[in-house]
Design a protein around this motif. Structure first.
Motif, PDB file in Angstrom:
ATOM      1  N   GLY A 102     -20.953   0.565   3.316  1.00 46.76           N
ATOM      2  CA  GLY A 102     -20.230  -0.231   4.308  1.00 46.76           C
ATOM      3  C   GLY A 102     -19.567   0.577   5.406  1.00 46.76           C
ATOM      4  N   GLU A 103     -19.879   1.867   5.478  1.00 47.13           N
ATOM      5  CA  GLU A 103     -19.246   2.714   6.495  1.00 47.13           C
ATOM      6  C   GLU A 103     -19.625   2.273   7.911  1.00 47.13           C
ATOM      7  OE1 GLU A 103     -19.538   6.984   5.889  1.00 47.13           O
ATOM      8  OE2 GLU A 103     -19.793   6.628   3.742  1.00 47.13           O
ATOM      9  N   ALA A 104     -20.905   1.956   8.112  1.00 42.52           N
ATOM     10  CA  ALA A 104     -21.357   1.536   9.447  1.00 42.52           C
ATOM     11  C   ALA A 104     -20.725   0.201   9.832  1.00 42.52           C
ATOM     12  CB  ALA A 104     -22.875   1.445   9.493  1.00 42.52           C
ATOM     13  N   ASN A 105     -20.568  -0.701   8.881  1.00 38.85           N
ATOM     14  CA  ASN A 105     -19.941  -1.997   9.181  1.00 38.85           C
ATOM     15  C   ASN A 105     -18.477  -1.814   9.584  1.00 38.85           C
ATOM     16  OD1 ASN A 105     -22.257  -3.438   8.626  1.00 38.85           O
ATOM     17  ND2 ASN A 105     -21.723  -3.758   6.486  1.00 38.85           N
ATOM     18  N   ALA A 106     -17.772  -0.969   8.855  1.00 33.12           N
ATOM     19  CA  ALA A 106     -16.365  -0.716   9.169  1.00 33.12           C
ATOM     20  C   ALA A 106     -16.235  -0.061  10.549  1.00 33.12           C
ATOM     21  CB  ALA A 106     -15.733   0.168   8.104  1.00 33.12           C
ATOM     22  N   GLU A 107     -17.132   0.882  10.838  1.00 31.15           N
ATOM     23  CA  GLU A 107     -17.096   1.556  12.137  1.00 31.15           C
ATOM     24  C   GLU A 107     -17.476   0.588  13.264  1.00 31.15           C
ATOM     25  OE1 GLU A 107     -16.274   4.515  14.760  1.00 31.15           O
ATOM     26  OE2 GLU A 107     -15.878   4.507  12.613  1.00 31.15           O
ATOM     27  N   LEU A 108     -18.406  -0.314  12.998  1.00 34.95           N
ATOM     28  CA  LEU A 108     -18.790  -1.325  13.989  1.00 34.95           C
ATOM     29  C   LEU A 108     -17.592  -2.200  14.354  1.00 34.95           C
ATOM     30  CD1 LEU A 108     -20.920  -3.002  15.612  1.00 34.95           C
ATOM     31  CD2 LEU A 108     -21.216  -4.339  13.517  1.00 34.95           C
ATOM     32  N   VAL A 109     -16.852  -2.665  13.361  1.00 35.64           N
ATOM     33  CA  VAL A 109     -15.675  -3.506  13.600  1.00 35.64           C
ATOM     34  C   VAL A 109     -14.617  -2.714  14.372  1.00 35.64           C
ATOM     35  CG1 VAL A 109     -13.761  -4.697  12.471  1.00 35.64           C
ATOM     36  CG2 VAL A 109     -16.095  -5.057  11.664  1.00 35.64           C
ATOM     37  N   ARG A 110     -14.373  -1.460  13.967  1.00 32.07           N
ATOM     38  CA  ARG A 110     -13.399  -0.619  14.678  1.00 32.07           C
ATOM     39  C   ARG A 110     -13.788  -0.415  16.140  1.00 32.07           C
ATOM     40  NH1 ARG A 110     -13.887   3.880  11.101  1.00 32.07           N
ATOM     41  NH2 ARG A 110     -13.682   2.702   9.229  1.00 32.07           N
ATOM     42  N   TYR A 111     -15.071  -0.119  16.362  1.00 31.72           N
ATOM     43  CA  TYR A 111     -15.541   0.162  17.717  1.00 31.72           C
ATOM     44  C   TYR A 111     -15.486  -1.090  18.598  1.00 31.72           C
ATOM     45  CZ  TYR A 111     -18.523   1.452  21.600  1.00 31.72           C
ATOM     46  OH  TYR A 111     -19.011   1.675  22.862  1.00 31.72           O
TER      47      TYR A 111
END
Length: 158
Positions: A102-111
């Motif tokens: 889920g790292e990419a999902n978390a980074e997507l939301v942050r970005y």
């Protein structure tokens, strides 16, 4: 001719029919609602559960509850976060995180929260947590045009 009932609901009168615009209850006070109707511009009755025609051009749409949805095509494992393209189908977003745990999902939301100038809690991954095609819900009050314009400017500057 429009009339208002005591409880705030409106009725429309025709020479032949009088219909209540709103919940219609069964007789006898059982409290059960038969259905809810609304009137279109042509004064035809349409069930509320039927989908309203709306401008579905582009990747930014309204949800049935009024929040803004953005269709995302995620590209995890990039060198840096960026919005390389905004097309008719989706917003391409390069994510500088691997697609594991889920790292990419978390980074997507942050970005996306950073690009839109929102808190992380105002951007939610609605659908597609295990796919590249995702739907993100924006809980802040934005118009479709505002979100589209911000994402477009991020694509041209990035």
């Amino acid at each position: 001719m429009d009339n208002t009932l005591g409880d705030g609901r409106r009725t429309r009168s025709d020479p032949d029919i009088s219909v209540v615009d709103g919940p219609v209850e069964l007789a006898g006070g059982s409290g059960r609602v038969l259905s809810t109707f609304r009137w279109t511009e042509s004064k035809k009755k349409v069930k509320n559960s039927e989908k309203l025609p709306q401008a579905t051009q582009g990747p930014v749409k309204f949800d049935k509850d009024g929040s803004v949805l953005v269709v995302i095509h995620a590209k995890p494992g990039a060198k840096q976060n960026a919005v390389p393209d905004v097309s008719e189908g989706a917003v391409a977003v390069a994510i500088a995180a691997p697609p594991t745990d889920g790292e990419a999902n978390a980074e997507l939301v942050r970005y996306l929260a950073k690009v839109l100038g929102l808190k992380k809690s105002e951007v939610i991954l609605d659908k597609g947590c295990r796919h590249r095609e995702k739907v993100v819900k924006i809980l802040a009050s934005f118009t479709l045009e505002e979100v589209q314009e911000i994402l477009q400017s991020a694509a041209t500057t990035g």
